[in-house]
Design an enzyme around this catalytic site. Structure first.
Site, PDB file in Angstrom:
ATOM      1  N   GLU A 133       0.824  -1.214   0.000  1.00 35.10           N
ATOM      2  CA  GLU A 133       0.000   0.000   0.000  1.00 35.10           C
ATOM      3  C   GLU A 133       0.859   1.266   0.000  1.00 35.10           C
ATOM      4  OE1 GLU A 133      -3.002   0.237  -0.793  1.00 35.10           O
ATOM      5  OE2 GLU A 133      -3.541  -1.875  -0.662  1.00 35.10           O
ATOM      6  N   TYR A 170      -6.802   6.697   3.854  1.00 34.54           N
ATOM      7  CA  TYR A 170      -6.884   5.656   2.827  1.00 34.54           C
ATOM      8  C   TYR A 170      -6.075   4.418   3.224  1.00 34.54           C
ATOM      9  CZ  TYR A 170      -5.486   2.709  -0.887  1.00 34.54           C
ATOM     10  OH  TYR A 170      -5.207   1.572  -1.579  1.00 34.54           O
ATOM     11  N   ASP A 187      -9.257   5.625  -2.557  1.00 34.19           N
ATOM     12  CA  ASP A 187      -8.097   6.224  -3.220  1.00 34.19           C
ATOM     13  C   ASP A 187      -8.582   6.918  -4.492  1.00 34.19           C
ATOM     14  OD1 ASP A 187      -8.623   4.199  -4.994  1.00 34.19           O
ATOM     15  OD2 ASP A 187      -6.606   3.326  -4.972  1.00 34.19           O
TER      16      ASP A 187
HETATM   17  N1  ADE Z   1      -3.840   0.261  -5.386  1.00 38.04           N
HETATM   18  C1  ADE Z   1      -3.783   0.469  -4.064  1.00 38.04           C
HETATM   19  N2  ADE Z   1      -3.911  -0.688  -3.407  1.00 38.04           N
HETATM   20  C2  ADE Z   1      -4.040  -1.656  -4.338  1.00 38.04           C
HETATM   21  C3  ADE Z   1      -4.189  -3.046  -4.294  1.00 38.04           C
HETATM   22  N3  ADE Z   1      -4.205  -3.672  -3.132  1.00 38.04           N
HETATM   23  N4  ADE Z   1      -4.292  -3.698  -5.455  1.00 38.04           N
HETATM   24  C4  ADE Z   1      -4.249  -3.032  -6.617  1.00 38.04           C
HETATM   25  N5  ADE Z   1      -4.094  -1.730  -6.735  1.00 38.04           N
HETATM   26  C5  ADE Z   1      -3.987  -1.034  -5.602  1.00 38.04           C
END
Ligand code: ADE
Length: 369
Positions: free
Chosen positions: A32, A115, A133
């Site tokens: 993340e 987030y 997000d």
């Molecule tokens: N963007 C942010 N977290 C994500 C996730 N777990 N999988 C794909 N895109 C992401």
């Protein structure tokens, strides 16, 4: 119905991403952080290397700042690396080596905002909390047909929609929809599992949702960069430790006696706060006199540009050949041009390094030909 359709689609179409295998709270946090401002395709190799290099909280907490920056090098937004490192130290210190599962406690970690706390709490711990997000914002803005929904509205809608049985999958499914179907340009509405429920599609406003934010003015800056070339060791100090280390605890394979041979080039470490904090770079041309380095500016190398969030930087590198290299001033180091990959250099500086190597090769050819 929305949940079912979204999750069925996710179960069928989810991308096989490395952080979706062998999940641990640690690996979820790492992914993340990396995904905060960077595309999935870019993150994948960094994520893999990171987990090999720092497989758990303890190994990350025990690493030096420089080791951490080196692994993050090229991914950009280096504040994330520092925050992740500080978070690991907090997890090992304050939280006894275990990541807390409560979103409020998660938010006490550096770099963890609403987030990331929501994503981690839902994906790693199965808590029913939303995670909005940029992708999710776009999906919801279209679903609701609202041009500029407030963060509170987005949070409320996401909390209303979320599947309490599979909150992590639900959040990821929304992100995935935004990344692969409900894209900013040319969204593939015909492939959308929740097409029937989309307010913007019904109203014909998909292209206008979300409304474009006012573009921030990007400042342009130019830097004259000295690519110092020292051809031989300083005769008065031949045995001194040229290069490497720089007093930061090392991690540089070309430090001291590691790589014999010249030329060497001068690097300077950036201040510990601000843009690109703690990373290394070629010095400013204007700084050379203060460093007691005199040389004749030689050929100019090609300019290198780099776009930061609100800054477009153009670096204008110029070769400066100096007399034998003296021991480096504080926060400076003599580095071997062929081993610049061992230094935490931002992308634009790596490009300058490549131009330097190219120039040196051309020089050698000219000298031998
Ligand atoms: N963007 C942010 N977290 C994500 C996730 N777990 N999988 C794909 N895109 C992401």
């Amino acid at each position: 119905m929305f949940r079912r359709r979204l999750l069925d689609h996710f179960d069928r179409c989810r991308r096989d991403l490395p952080w979706r295998r062998d999940r641990t709270p640690y690996s979820v946090v790492v992914s993340e952080f990396m995904l905060q401002q960077t595309r999935v395709e870019t993150v994948i190799p960094y994520y893999r290397r990171w987990l090999t290099r720092f497989p758990d909280w303890r190994s990350l907490a025990g690493a030096s700042d420089n080791e951490v920056l080196l692994e993050w090098k090229g991914l950009g937004y280096y504040g994330r690396a520092r925050n992740l490192h500080r978070s690991a130290k907090m997890v090992c210190g304050r939280f006894g080596g275990r990541l807390p599962d409560d979103p409020r406690q998660l938010r006490s970690l550096p770099g963890v905002g609403e987030y990331t706390a929501g994503a981690v709490a839902s994906i790693a711990f199965g808590q029913t909390v939303p995670a909005v997000d940029g992708n999710v914002r776009r999906v919801l803005s279209r679903l609701l047909d609202v041009g500029d929904p407030t963060p509170a509205r987005l949070r409320d809608e996401a909390a209303r929609l979320i599947d309490p049985d599979r909150p992590g999958d639900f959040n990821e499914a929304l992100m995935e929809l935004g990344a692969t179907v409900c894209t900013p340009r040319s969204p593939r509405c015909d492939a959308c599992p929740v097409e029937e429920e989309c307010g913007a599609l019904a109203a014909g406003t998909v292209a206008e949702r979300p409304s474009r934010s006012v573009r921030r003015r990007v400042r342009r800056v130019e830097y004259a960069v000295a690519v110092v070339v020292a051809e031989a060791p300083c005769p008065s100090d031949a045995a001194a430790s040229h290069g490497g280390g720089g007093g930061d605890g090392g991690g540089h394979g070309d430090g001291g006696t590691g790589t014999p041979g010249y030329p060497r080039t001068l690097l300077v470490k950036r201040p510990p706060t601000g843009l690109l904090a703690g990373m290394w770079e070629f010095p400013a041309l204007a700084a050379l006199p203060d460093l007691g380095l005199t040389g004749t500016p030689g050929p100019r190398l090609d300019p290198v540009t780099h776009a930061f969030t609100h800054l477009r930087a153009t670096y204008r590198p110029v070769i400066v050949r100096v007399a034998p290299a003296a021991p480096p001033p504080a926060d400076h180091a003599w580095a071997h041009p062929d081993h610049l990959d061992e230094w935490a250099l931002p992308v634009a500086q790596q490009k300058i390094g490549a131009l330097l190597r190219e120039w040196l090769r051309g020089n050698r050819r000219r000298a031998s030909g």
